[in-house]
Design a protein around this motif. Sequence first.
Motif, PDB file in Angstrom:
ATOM      1  N   THR A  59      36.495   0.884  69.166  1.00  0.00           N
ATOM      2  CA  THR A  59      37.916   1.223  69.067  1.00  0.00           C
ATOM      3  C   THR A  59      38.656   0.176  68.233  1.00  0.00           C
ATOM      4  OG1 THR A  59      37.875   2.414  71.171  1.00  0.00           O
ATOM      5  CG2 THR A  59      40.033   1.619  70.410  1.00  0.00           C
ATOM      6  N   LYS A  60      38.321  -1.104  68.425  1.00  0.00           N
ATOM      7  CA  LYS A  60      38.940  -2.170  67.629  1.00  0.00           C
ATOM      8  C   LYS A  60      38.565  -2.037  66.152  1.00  0.00           C
ATOM      9  CE  LYS A  60      39.048  -5.477  71.414  1.00  0.00           C
ATOM     10  NZ  LYS A  60      38.424  -6.684  71.976  1.00  0.00           N
ATOM     11  N   LEU A  61      37.297  -1.745  65.880  1.00  0.00           N
ATOM     12  CA  LEU A  61      36.864  -1.563  64.491  1.00  0.00           C
ATOM     13  C   LEU A  61      37.604  -0.397  63.837  1.00  0.00           C
ATOM     14  CD1 LEU A  61      32.998  -2.134  64.789  1.00  0.00           C
ATOM     15  CD2 LEU A  61      34.620  -3.523  63.472  1.00  0.00           C
ATOM     16  N   ARG A  62      37.754   0.693  64.570  1.00  0.00           N
ATOM     17  CA  ARG A  62      38.476   1.853  64.025  1.00  0.00           C
ATOM     18  C   ARG A  62      39.940   1.505  63.755  1.00  0.00           C
ATOM     19  NH1 ARG A  62      35.815   5.813  68.291  1.00  0.00           N
ATOM     20  NH2 ARG A  62      34.026   6.525  67.082  1.00  0.00           N
ATOM     21  N   GLY A  63      40.551   0.776  64.684  1.00  0.00           N
ATOM     22  CA  GLY A  63      41.943   0.365  64.499  1.00  0.00           C
ATOM     23  C   GLY A  63      42.107  -0.514  63.275  1.00  0.00           C
ATOM     24  N   TRP A  64      41.172  -1.437  63.094  1.00  0.00           N
ATOM     25  CA  TRP A  64      41.196  -2.320  61.930  1.00  0.00           C
ATOM     26  C   TRP A  64      41.069  -1.495  60.647  1.00  0.00           C
ATOM     27  CZ3 TRP A  64      36.843  -6.451  61.006  1.00  0.00           C
ATOM     28  CH2 TRP A  64      37.194  -7.273  59.928  1.00  0.00           C
ATOM     29  N   PHE A  65      40.102  -0.576  60.644  1.00  0.00           N
ATOM     30  CA  PHE A  65      39.912   0.283  59.479  1.00  0.00           C
ATOM     31  C   PHE A  65      41.196   1.069  59.189  1.00  0.00           C
ATOM     32  CE2 PHE A  65      39.017   4.451  57.677  1.00  0.00           C
ATOM     33  CZ  PHE A  65      38.315   4.111  56.532  1.00  0.00           C
ATOM     34  N   ASP A  66      41.818   1.607  60.225  1.00  0.00           N
ATOM     35  CA  ASP A  66      43.043   2.379  60.034  1.00  0.00           C
ATOM     36  C   ASP A  66      44.143   1.527  59.406  1.00  0.00           C
ATOM     37  OD1 ASP A  66      41.777   4.602  61.087  1.00  0.00           O
ATOM     38  OD2 ASP A  66      42.727   4.432  63.062  1.00  0.00           O
ATOM     39  N   LYS A  67      44.259   0.268  59.819  1.00  0.00           N
ATOM     40  CA  LYS A  67      45.268  -0.619  59.246  1.00  0.00           C
ATOM     41  C   LYS A  67      44.998  -0.874  57.768  1.00  0.00           C
ATOM     42  CE  LYS A  67      46.517  -3.108  63.419  1.00  0.00           C
ATOM     43  NZ  LYS A  67      46.453  -4.390  64.133  1.00  0.00           N
ATOM     44  N   VAL A  68      43.736  -1.131  57.441  1.00  0.00           N
ATOM     45  CA  VAL A  68      43.391  -1.385  56.040  1.00  0.00           C
ATOM     46  C   VAL A  68      43.593  -0.103  55.222  1.00  0.00           C
ATOM     47  CG1 VAL A  68      41.538  -2.025  54.436  1.00  0.00           C
ATOM     48  CG2 VAL A  68      41.797  -3.255  56.601  1.00  0.00           C
ATOM     49  N   ALA A  69      43.145   1.018  55.748  1.00  0.00           N
ATOM     50  CA  ALA A  69      43.288   2.290  55.031  1.00  0.00           C
ATOM     51  C   ALA A  69      44.759   2.629  54.801  1.00  0.00           C
ATOM     52  CB  ALA A  69      42.590   3.407  55.798  1.00  0.00           C
ATOM     53  N   ALA A  70      45.622   2.277  55.745  1.00  0.00           N
ATOM     54  CA  ALA A  70      47.050   2.564  55.594  1.00  0.00           C
ATOM     55  C   ALA A  70      47.658   1.780  54.435  1.00  0.00           C
ATOM     56  CB  ALA A  70      47.793   2.246  56.889  1.00  0.00           C
ATOM     57  N   ARG A  71      47.147   0.585  54.177  1.00  0.00           N
ATOM     58  CA  ARG A  71      47.698  -0.185  53.059  1.00  0.00           C
ATOM     59  C   ARG A  71      46.879  -0.018  51.779  1.00  0.00           C
ATOM     60  NH1 ARG A  71      46.903  -4.699  57.027  1.00  0.00           N
ATOM     61  NH2 ARG A  71      44.814  -5.425  56.657  1.00  0.00           N
ATOM     62  N   ASP A  72      45.847   0.797  51.832  1.00  0.00           N
ATOM     63  CA  ASP A  72      45.015   1.098  50.666  1.00  0.00           C
ATOM     64  C   ASP A  72      45.651   2.252  49.898  1.00  0.00           C
ATOM     65  OD1 ASP A  72      43.050   1.500  48.796  1.00  0.00           O
ATOM     66  OD2 ASP A  72      41.603   2.361  50.211  1.00  0.00           O
ATOM     67  N   ARG A  73      46.733   1.962  49.202  1.00  0.00           N
ATOM     68  CA  ARG A  73      47.487   3.003  48.511  1.00  0.00           C
ATOM     69  C   ARG A  73      46.980   3.276  47.100  1.00  0.00           C
ATOM     70  NH1 ARG A  73      50.919   0.320  51.794  1.00  0.00           N
ATOM     71  NH2 ARG A  73      52.000  -1.066  50.402  1.00  0.00           N
ATOM     72  N   LEU A  74      45.995   2.505  46.650  1.00  0.00           N
ATOM     73  CA  LEU A  74      45.511   2.689  45.280  1.00  0.00           C
ATOM     74  C   LEU A  74      44.029   3.054  45.224  1.00  0.00           C
ATOM     75  CD1 LEU A  74      47.404  -0.232  43.515  1.00  0.00           C
ATOM     76  CD2 LEU A  74      48.119   2.143  43.826  1.00  0.00           C
ATOM     77  N   ALA A  75      43.512   3.572  46.326  1.00  0.00           N
ATOM     78  CA  ALA A  75      42.143   4.116  46.377  1.00  0.00           C
ATOM     79  C   ALA A  75      41.063   3.081  46.050  1.00  0.00           C
ATOM     80  CB  ALA A  75      42.023   5.331  45.468  1.00  0.00           C
ATOM     81  N   ALA A  76      41.039   2.004  46.810  1.00  0.00           N
ATOM     82  CA  ALA A  76      39.995   0.991  46.625  1.00  0.00           C
ATOM     83  C   ALA A  76      38.622   1.617  46.875  1.00  0.00           C
ATOM     84  CB  ALA A  76      40.227  -0.183  47.572  1.00  0.00           C
ATOM     85  N   PRO A  77      37.656   1.284  46.050  1.00  0.00           N
ATOM     86  CA  PRO A  77      36.335   1.916  46.174  1.00  0.00           C
ATOM     87  C   PRO A  77      35.578   1.562  47.455  1.00  0.00           C
ATOM     88  CG  PRO A  77      36.348   0.299  44.386  1.00  0.00           C
ATOM     89  CD  PRO A  77      37.753   0.429  44.873  1.00  0.00           C
ATOM     90  N   GLY A  78      35.900   0.462  48.111  1.00  0.00           N
ATOM     91  CA  GLY A  78      35.173   0.055  49.304  1.00  0.00           C
ATOM     92  C   GLY A  78      35.458   0.887  50.539  1.00  0.00           C
ATOM     93  N   ARG A  79      36.460   1.725  50.470  1.00  0.00           N
ATOM     94  CA  ARG A  79      36.838   2.526  51.639  1.00  0.00           C
ATOM     95  C   ARG A  79      35.702   3.427  52.109  1.00  0.00           C
ATOM     96  NH1 ARG A  79      42.438   5.751  52.451  1.00  0.00           N
ATOM     97  NH2 ARG A  79      41.979   6.606  54.483  1.00  0.00           N
ATOM     98  N   GLU A  80      35.021   4.043  51.167  1.00  0.00           N
ATOM     99  CA  GLU A  80      33.952   4.979  51.511  1.00  0.00           C
ATOM    100  C   GLU A  80      32.829   4.283  52.286  1.00  0.00           C
ATOM    101  OE1 GLU A  80      30.797   7.820  49.175  1.00  0.00           O
ATOM    102  OE2 GLU A  80      32.786   7.578  48.299  1.00  0.00           O
ATOM    103  N   ALA A  81      32.437   3.088  51.866  1.00  0.00           N
ATOM    104  CA  ALA A  81      31.373   2.357  52.562  1.00  0.00           C
ATOM    105  C   ALA A  81      31.810   1.968  53.968  1.00  0.00           C
ATOM    106  CB  ALA A  81      30.978   1.111  51.772  1.00  0.00           C
TER     107      ALA A  81
END
Length: 187
Positions: A138-160
């Motif tokens: 749950t913590k990992l998912r929350g962290w991912f959600d925070k990073v994804a929310a500020r990933d407004r320019l489609a960073a390639p690392g999101r998919e991995a």
Amino acid sequence: MAGQTERMSEPVTWLLLAYRIPSEPSRLRAGVWRRLKALGAIYVQNSVAALPQDPTAERALRALRAEITQMDGGTAQLLRADALAGGADLVTAYNTARDEEYTEIVSRCRDFVTEIETETAASHFTYGELEENDEDLTKLRGWFDKVAARDRLAAPGREAAAKALDECTHALDGFAAAVYAADTDAP
């Protein structure tokens, strides 16, 4: 993926926060730095931070600017800017910052899967261990959600990072099944 590529080729309008804070007490500088980092801002140079323009970023930067100007000796300006040259460098710097965060998530996901494998090898199939691992995921998912929310320019690392989270979910599901089977088999 095509939508991400199109989005990256469009010019990005940036919000720039240029500020000056007295060097003492240092906690004030550190607090501003932490807030900007949490927003996902990149530094263009000392005391000049940039974020892609959107309403959420603008509200956050306006609030931070107001706080800075309330500090004794603090000044701040919030600007909207289009890059005349070097815009791709800003996008790259912004995406690199997100990719570094995604890489850290992937690393933590590997640790998570290793922990599940270790508990499985030791046949440590308890509800307490399952609950602990569920909280970690749950913590990992929350962290991912925070990073994804500020990933407004489609960073390639999101998919991995998303794939690593899926692997964590799969590992936890398998561990949960083993815990339930051990509970059913218990005398």
